[in-house]
Enzyme design. Structure first.
Site, PDB file in Angstrom:
ATOM      1  N   TRP A 148      -7.266  55.095  76.097  1.00 37.15           N
ATOM      2  CA  TRP A 148      -6.352  56.251  76.135  1.00 37.15           C
ATOM      3  C   TRP A 148      -7.024  57.444  76.784  1.00 37.15           C
ATOM      4  O   TRP A 148      -6.392  58.179  77.533  1.00 37.15           O
ATOM      5  CB  TRP A 148      -5.818  56.563  74.738  1.00 37.15           C
ATOM      6  CG  TRP A 148      -5.007  55.417  74.225  1.00 37.15           C
ATOM      7  CD1 TRP A 148      -5.273  54.626  73.153  1.00 37.15           C
ATOM      8  CD2 TRP A 148      -3.801  54.879  74.808  1.00 37.15           C
ATOM      9  NE1 TRP A 148      -4.314  53.652  73.028  1.00 37.15           N
ATOM     10  CE2 TRP A 148      -3.404  53.793  74.030  1.00 37.15           C
ATOM     11  CE3 TRP A 148      -3.035  55.232  75.925  1.00 37.15           C
ATOM     12  CZ2 TRP A 148      -2.268  53.029  74.323  1.00 37.15           C
ATOM     13  CZ3 TRP A 148      -1.899  54.481  76.212  1.00 37.15           C
ATOM     14  CH2 TRP A 148      -1.526  53.400  75.419  1.00 37.15           C
ATOM     15  N   ASP A 190      -6.266  64.394  71.540  1.00 37.79           N
ATOM     16  CA  ASP A 190      -5.181  63.437  71.315  1.00 37.79           C
ATOM     17  C   ASP A 190      -5.291  62.972  69.857  1.00 37.79           C
ATOM     18  O   ASP A 190      -6.229  62.267  69.485  1.00 37.79           O
ATOM     19  CB  ASP A 190      -5.371  62.259  72.285  1.00 37.79           C
ATOM     20  CG  ASP A 190      -4.323  61.163  72.105  1.00 37.79           C
ATOM     21  OD1 ASP A 190      -3.559  61.207  71.122  1.00 37.79           O
ATOM     22  OD2 ASP A 190      -4.294  60.255  72.966  1.00 37.79           O
ATOM     23  N   LYS A 216       3.111  56.545  64.790  1.00 40.81           N
ATOM     24  CA  LYS A 216       2.091  55.921  63.940  1.00 40.81           C
ATOM     25  C   LYS A 216       2.130  56.543  62.539  1.00 40.81           C
ATOM     26  O   LYS A 216       2.421  55.861  61.568  1.00 40.81           O
ATOM     27  CB  LYS A 216       0.723  56.066  64.574  1.00 40.81           C
ATOM     28  CG  LYS A 216       0.699  55.418  65.979  1.00 40.81           C
ATOM     29  CD  LYS A 216      -0.589  55.672  66.696  1.00 40.81           C
ATOM     30  CE  LYS A 216      -0.496  55.435  68.189  1.00 40.81           C
ATOM     31  NZ  LYS A 216      -0.089  54.089  68.567  1.00 40.81           N
TER      32      LYS A 216
HETATM   33  C1  LIG Z   1      -4.531  57.473  70.925  1.00 39.56           C
HETATM   34  C2  LIG Z   1      -3.303  57.222  71.741  1.00 39.56           C
HETATM   35  N1  LIG Z   1      -2.959  58.079  72.705  1.00 39.56           N
HETATM   36  C3  LIG Z   1      -1.868  57.892  73.466  1.00 39.56           C
HETATM   37  C4  LIG Z   1      -1.064  56.785  73.305  1.00 39.56           C
HETATM   38  C5  LIG Z   1       0.122  56.602  74.194  1.00 39.56           C
HETATM   39  O1  LIG Z   1       1.222  57.047  73.523  1.00 39.56           O
HETATM   40  P1  LIG Z   1       2.725  56.758  73.985  1.00 39.56           P
HETATM   41  O2  LIG Z   1       2.946  55.290  73.978  1.00 39.56           O
HETATM   42  O3  LIG Z   1       3.498  57.524  72.965  1.00 39.56           O
HETATM   43  O4  LIG Z   1       2.895  57.352  75.349  1.00 39.56           O
HETATM   44  C6  LIG Z   1      -1.369  55.863  72.297  1.00 39.56           C
HETATM   45  C7  LIG Z   1      -0.500  54.695  72.063  1.00 39.56           C
HETATM   46  O5  LIG Z   1      -0.719  53.847  71.249  1.00 39.56           O
HETATM   47  C8  LIG Z   1      -2.525  56.076  71.503  1.00 39.56           C
HETATM   48  O6  LIG Z   1      -2.867  55.216  70.542  1.00 39.56           O
END
Ligand SMILES: Cc1ncc(COP(=O)(O)O)c(C=O)c1O
Length: 362
Positions: free
Chosen positions: A104, A174, A198
């Site tokens: 991520w 994040d 989540k």
């Molecule tokens: C830590 C983290 N950041 C970003 C994301 C991406 O999020 P999204 O699918 O809502 O765009 C995720 C998805 O699991 C994640 O675990």
């Protein structure tokens, strides 16, 4: 209503608190005597205004969000934030510092690099992201527009316990897979964000908490939907928001409050995680590849070292109502996501099954 529920260890979308689902079910066709479902309700109605304002108030209370921060309910998931952050915060040097702790963070880096200069201070990629790398403060770019971390790494099962001191450079984090799971001092950050799916509610809403001085920095010509200022000025009602997801988020915030707030949640999460990590340590079959000090409270990664055995474990666990224990498709093995809504009994059931599986598969 609660029959036939499984323990769902999915990394996201993931398990929600049963009382939240039950309340939503009760209110599904007639919310609070309005004669309609929240799904059918105008986002400009008095009822919905109350829903979004209460959700914001409760979140502010739960996270002790200072007055100098705005709370935004946006769309586009965590992923859109990978772009919105550089679009809005690259306003001076157009440089940002990043620590790469997983996929991520890498994805966020890729998007930022399209818009400015990305400086990678450290990465644990050569060791499959099994730890949070140390950073040398001398390498920080003093003139960076922001400094970026992924607080909890959903795929690799690591988390920060000690956040970098970035001085005057705004720290961006994040929080997608850890929001509301442990106490955080928001005043240490310039901006934090989290997709809801989540620890908060169904997918569709993304929470952004941003210090007011970082709003209004986007260049002229920025599309309205990508500009934090537009959403802040409209109190997240610039266009039709994900009304139902916001309503569900509001129910979860009330539930967290009923549990005693984030500090109480953290205590339960630490206990659940300790039970599971201790069971893995005590086992001769399972092992956790993650460095002790960096182990996530939310995503517990473990392996047997034998792919066929991992698959067998995941399949047999599923048959017992312990579902979604497969690791991310990029790493394999097992991952138990034990977010706020996972009760201690779910973790205990998993541990009991792990012991049984070990006895039968020596
Ligand atoms: C830590 C983290 N950041 C970003 C994301 C991406 O999020 P999204 O699918 O809502 O765009 C995720 C998805 O699991 C994640 O675990």
């Amino acid at each position: 209503m609660s029959t036939n529920r499984v323990y769902n260890f999915s990394a996201g979308p993931s398990m929600l608190p049963l009382p939240v689902l039950e309340q939503a079910a009760r209110e599904m066709v007639n919310y609070n005597d309005s004669g309609m479902s929240v799904m059918e309700m105008s986002h400009r109605s008095k009822e919905f205004e109350q829903i979004i304002q209460t959700a914001e108030q409760d979140l502010r209370e739960l996270m002790s969000i200072p007055h100098s921060y705005k709370v935004l309910f946006l769309q586009g998931g965590g992923y859109l934030q990978f772009s919105m952050i550089p679009i809005n915060l690259f306003h001076n040097s157009r440089k940002a510092d990043f620590i790469i702790t997983g996929s991520w963070a890498k994805n966020a880096t890729k998007e930022a690099a399209k818009l400015g200069q990305v400086n990678i201070l450290a990465t644990s990629e050569p060791d499959t992201f099994t730890y949070i790398p140390a950073v040398d403060k001398n390498k920080f770019s003093e003139d960076a527009d922001y400094f970026y971390i992924t607080y909890n790494n959903t795929i690799y099962g690591t988390r920060y316990t000690d956040i970098p001191d970035t001085g005057d450079v705004p720290l961006v984090a994040d929080l997608s897979s850890m929001i509301l799971s442990e106490e955080l001092d928001i005043s240490k950050f310039g901006l934090v964000f989290a997709g809801a799916q989540k620890n908060i509610g169904p997918a569709g809403v993304t929470i952004v908490i941003i210090r007011e001085d970082l709003i209004g920095l986007a260049p002229e010509g920025t599309p309205s939907m990508l500009d934090y200022k537009v959403h802040a000025n409209a109190n997240s009602l610039f266009n039709t928001p994900p009304c139902y997801s916001i309503y569900m988020a509001g129910l979860t915030f009330k539930w967290v409050k009923e549990q005693g707030g984030v500090a109480a949640m953290q205590k339960k999460n630490e206990e659940k995680a300790a039970l599971l990590y201790n069971a893995i340590e005590d086992s001769r079959l399972f092992r956790c590849p993650v460095a002790d000090k960096d182990r996530s409270l939310m995503n517990v990664v473990f392996v047997t070292g034998d792919e066929a055995k991992d698959k067998k474990f995941i399949a047999e666990a599923k048959a017992r109502g312990l579902v979604n224990l497969g690791g991310h498709r990029s790493v394999g093995g097992m991952r138990a996501s034990i977010y706020n809504a996972m009760p201690r009994e779910g973790v205990e059931a998993l541990i009991a099954f792990m012991k049984e599986f070990e006895r039968n598969n020596r």
